[in-house]
Design a protein around this motif. Structure first.
Motif, PDB file in Angstrom:
ATOM      1  N   GLU A   1      -7.845   4.455  -4.191  1.00  0.00           N
ATOM      2  CA  GLU A   1      -6.778   3.761  -3.454  1.00  0.00           C
ATOM      3  C   GLU A   1      -7.160   2.312  -3.183  1.00  0.00           C
ATOM      4  O   GLU A   1      -6.305   1.415  -3.183  1.00  0.00           O
ATOM      5  CB  GLU A   1      -6.509   4.488  -2.139  1.00  0.00           C
ATOM      6  CG  GLU A   1      -5.347   3.955  -1.330  1.00  0.00           C
ATOM      7  CD  GLU A   1      -4.000   4.409  -1.856  1.00  0.00           C
ATOM      8  OE1 GLU A   1      -3.012   3.721  -1.579  1.00  0.00           O
ATOM      9  OE2 GLU A   1      -3.943   5.438  -2.551  1.00  0.00           O
ATOM     10  N   GLU A   2      -8.446   2.072  -2.952  1.00  0.00           N
ATOM     11  CA  GLU A   2      -8.920   0.727  -2.617  1.00  0.00           C
ATOM     12  C   GLU A   2      -9.496  -0.002  -3.822  1.00  0.00           C
ATOM     13  O   GLU A   2     -10.015  -1.107  -3.692  1.00  0.00           O
ATOM     14  CB  GLU A   2     -10.001   0.814  -1.523  1.00  0.00           C
ATOM     15  CG  GLU A   2      -9.540   1.471  -0.227  1.00  0.00           C
ATOM     16  CD  GLU A   2      -8.400   0.702   0.432  1.00  0.00           C
ATOM     17  OE1 GLU A   2      -8.415  -0.544   0.344  1.00  0.00           O
ATOM     18  OE2 GLU A   2      -7.505   1.342   1.017  1.00  0.00           O
TER      19      GLU A   2
ATOM     20  N   ARG B   1       0.825  -1.215   0.000  1.00  0.00           N
ATOM     21  CA  ARG B   1       0.000   0.000   0.000  1.00  0.00           C
ATOM     22  C   ARG B   1       0.854   1.259   0.000  1.00  0.00           C
ATOM     23  O   ARG B   1       0.547   2.229  -0.678  1.00  0.00           O
ATOM     24  CB  ARG B   1      -0.937   0.013   1.214  1.00  0.00           C
ATOM     25  CG  ARG B   1      -2.088  -0.958   1.121  1.00  0.00           C
ATOM     26  CD  ARG B   1      -3.151  -0.622   2.158  1.00  0.00           C
ATOM     27  NE  ARG B   1      -2.615  -0.678   3.503  1.00  0.00           N
ATOM     28  CZ  ARG B   1      -2.624  -1.779   4.259  1.00  0.00           C
ATOM     29  NH1 ARG B   1      -3.129  -2.897   3.793  1.00  0.00           N
ATOM     30  NH2 ARG B   1      -2.133  -1.744   5.484  1.00  0.00           N
TER      31      ARG B   1
ATOM     32  N   ALA C   1      -0.973   4.651  -5.772  1.00  0.00           N
ATOM     33  CA  ALA C   1      -1.682   3.451  -6.219  1.00  0.00           C
ATOM     34  C   ALA C   1      -1.614   3.304  -7.731  1.00  0.00           C
ATOM     35  O   ALA C   1      -1.723   2.204  -8.262  1.00  0.00           O
ATOM     36  CB  ALA C   1      -3.146   3.513  -5.765  1.00  0.00           C
TER      37      ALA C   1
END
Length: 726
Positions: free
Chosen positions: A601-602, A243, A624
């Motif tokens: 980001e996710e 991450r 990301a």
């Protein structure tokens, strides 16, 4: 002595045992955490040394065996090559015994060769940089990341345990032994008054320690540590590293003590000046995050010089350096910190303050925010406001310990309201930090103007040397005000960046739309070549963009797409459909913008973030994404660099691919020529922490009129058939 004894009676046996037991148990629990941290560091250093050795070997593989005889020491290189040794790595692996066995070398020759080869290894080891680019597959790298994760996840517990041990561990054993002397009634009776007093003192010290929470804190720390260590820290560490690599590299740098050389992290300042800055001691106890070596130097530089322009290249963490300055000043009794930034990054600033430090931010933004501003003036803390808001507030009388101005290159016009308001704030502040990744835009005068707001005397010196400057003279003149470092020098772990020009040929419909835009002298339409066709399916750039996005999806990469034009952004968003996040444009709020970034980001690999380059090209972190697509060339090189730096920055783990969509035989070619010319000038000076030759002072509008006229004439000469049809 008798007075003390009169006030202290022998405790009951249960109370005595409880106090002694609690303290002994707590000391063991603290020691467990300290030992755990020590073992993590040992494993990290052991694995790191292995990786460093491998990195050095890789460098030696690139050095031809011919280099062994560079000093003309009579080494018969042909014999080594005859034994299939082509580089110095192979020579080292062979060792003295095998070299002796080569006919014509002998024992003395082998010793000489190995001595020189080892010297090469020592130099290679100094230069070698460890990149954690195979975590999860490489056992040593996985060990490093796993133990770094533990140290970061438990950093509060480790800090508390170390502090408790340093304060009490050495004295506890003696106090426990003294206190236990009270346990036997018969023994107690025959103790001298002095012995009894010492035993009582020991007991009351232990009991007081327990009452103050020594044992309770130990239990909590121990339980939390065991809980974390009971998890799959290898998997969790790799996941966290995936991450965001930045905190891992910062912690690794702290443990190994290895950082870029002085010349790199100091921005080329003189050794004497660097030494004076390094001597400053920082108190970062209020920080939650570990700073890199160059960032620590930046904080010291800011604190020592008080009013500075931090020009670090985008992606090097100017924000965390500013927050660290606040944290240090807070420990020195300073209370009022004010951040002025573009409205689009207010939310990001608020988050960063809370994430990296123990302080909390108060947002002061809007047409009528006097109440929040009054609260900040009264209570202090970190106030975050915008360029627009400061023009509406009554400024100049408040006390400001540190003023931070983000994207300071926004301040260019001395007559503008925002500039005048900011000037009043700067005058009221003890410390002033201007931050910008592009201190030079089109004119050196912009930089000297910023410097004049910080230090008028230095600005005068810059004016005197600007016209006939050299790198050294300008650096010397600006040294106490201006600090700049670049990514390649200080982020040695950064993956590669590859930039590729994607040239597209115009079809008939694109040519027609382009020619009409030229005839109309419509600058905006001309710039949108290929994107301004009636049907986006006829756009060659759109077709190539879809291909690039599909390739990124197949490779498990996320994409960020930039364009200056809202029309182009809307077209791209329509093309991509559900896989698209955004768009980020100037019209969305800071809160909404952050929500888009959090969702991206996710998101699944293959997702695409779309943004206007002005709205999203600064103040956001998008590590990301590892693919960047620019829909058209920009007027300023800094605009493109800022956009690319949203992805190519500290924390990026993957190789970054930058694709520039360009149309042949169009204004894109002219823009590219102009863009490259400006970049060359910028690199010659800004990358060396200096300003240089004055760039052309012609405005963008004036220049574009000339460019469009020249492009129309060129187009009519090369494609007369287009003109004939009109």
């Amino acid at each position: 002595m008798k007075g003390k004894m009169a006030n202290r009676t022998r405790p009951n046996m249960a109370g005595l045992k409880a106090a002694v037991s609690a303290v002994v148990q707590a000391d063991k629990q603290y020691q467990y955490v300290v030992d755990m941290a020590r073992e993590c560091r040992r494993q990290i250093l052991q694995a790191y040394r292995g990786e460093k050795k491998e990195a050095a070997y890789e460098l030696l593989k690139e050095i031809d065996v011919e280099d062994l005889n560079r000093q003309k020491q009579g080494i018969r290189v042909s014999l080594l090559k005859g034994a299939r040794m082509e580089n110095i790595y192979q020579v080292l692996c062979a060792g003295s015994q095998r070299l002796e066995g080569i006919n014509g070398i002998g024992e003395a020759g082998a010793d000489k060769i190995m001595k020189i080869a080892r010297l090469y290894y020592q130099e290679a080891e100094k230069k070698a940089r460890v990149k954690l680019d195979n975590v999860g597959k490489n056992p040593r790298q996985t060990t490093i990341v796993q133990n770094l994760y533990l140290l970061m996840e438990l950093q509060t517990e480790i800090r508390q345990a170390v502090s408790a041990q340093e304060a009490h561990h050495d004295s506890l054993e003696e106090k426990v032994q003294c206190a236990r002397q009270m346990q036997g009634m018969l023994g107690w009776i025959f103790k001298s008054s002095q012995q009894k007093e010492k035993a009582l003192e020991a007991y009351y010290d232990l009991d007081t320690l327990v009452q103050q929470g020594y044992a309770g804190q130990a239990g909590q720390i121990y339980a939390r540590t065991r809980k974390v260590m009971g998890k799959d820290t290898g998997f969790l560490g790799c996941q966290a590293f995936e991450r965001n690599t930045a905190p891992f590299y910062a912690k690794l740098e702290e443990i190994t003590g290895e950082s870029p050389d002085e010349q790199a992290y100091s921005g080329g300042l003189s050794k004497e000046y660097v030494q004076s800055i390094e001597e400053l001691e920082l108190d970062l106890s209020l920080m939650h995050s570990t700073l890199r070596g160059y960032q620590l130097f930046g904080v010291k530089y800011i604190i020592q010089n008080k009013r500075v322009l931090l020009g670090d290249e985008m992606g090097l963490g100017k924000t965390i350096q500013a927050i660290a300055c606040m944290a240090h000043l807070k420990t020195q009794g300073k209370t009022h910190f004010l951040v002025v930034c573009p409205v689009s990054v207010m939310v990001n600033w608020s988050r960063e303050v809370g994430n990296h430090s123990s302080q909390q931010a108060l947002e002061i933004h809007g047409f009528d925010r006097g109440e929040e501003y009054d609260q900040w003036k009264q209570d202090g803390g970190v106030g975050i406001t915008t360029y627009e808001t400061i023009t509406r507030l009554e400024l100049g009388q408040e006390h400001i310990d540190l003023l931070v101005v983000d994207e300071a290159h926004y301040v260019k016009n001395p007559k503008a309201q925002r500039t005048q308001a900011l000037s009043r704030l700067a005058e009221a502040a003890e410390y002033v930090l201007f931050m910008t990744g592009t201190p030079l835009e089109n004119r050196v005068e912009e930089m000297t103007f910023l410097v004049s707001m910080l230090n008028p005397e230095t600005a005068k010196k810059l004016d005197r040397v600007a016209a006939v400057t050299t790198a050294d003279s300008f650096r010397e003149a600006a040294g106490e005000v201006y600090l700049r470092r670049i990514r390649e020098d200080v982020l040695t772990e950064l993956p590669d960046k590859e930039e590729k020009q994607e040239w597209c040929a115009m079809n008939r419909r694109e040519e027609e739309a382009y020619y009409q835009s030229l005839l109309a002298g419509n600058y905006m339409a001309v710039r949108q070549v290929s994107w301004n066709v009636e049907d986006i399916k006829d756009s060659s750039k759109a077709a190539r963009l879809l291909e690039l996005c599909e390739t990124a999806r197949e490779n498990g990469r996320r994409v960020i797409i930039f364009s200056f034009f809202l029309h182009t952004i809307q077209a791209v968003t329509g093309l991509l459909g559900d896989r698209c996040y955004g768009p980020i444009s100037g019209g969305i709020s800071g809160k909404k913008r952050q929500e888009i970034l959090d969702a991206f980001e996710e998101s699944e690999p293959g997702s695409v973030l779309v943004s206007q380059i002005i709205a999203g090209g600064t103040g956001i972190n998008v590590q990301a994404a590892s693919v960047v697509i620019l829909c058209e060339p920009q007027w300023k090189p800094s605009t493109e660099e800022q956009a690319i730096s949203r992805a190519y920055r500290m924390g990026q783990k993957q190789k970054v691919m930058v694709h520039r969509l360009l149309t042949e035989n169009s204004i894109d070619e002219r823009m590219l020529e102009i863009l490259q010319g400006k970049t060359d000038i910028f690199n010659s000076f800004a990358q060396e922490s200096v300003a240089g030759e004055r760039l052309k002072e012609m405005s963008e509008d004036s220049a574009m009129k000339l460019i469009i006229q020249a492009e129309l004439e060129r187009y009519q000469r090369t494609m007369p058939e287009a003109e004939d049809e009109q």
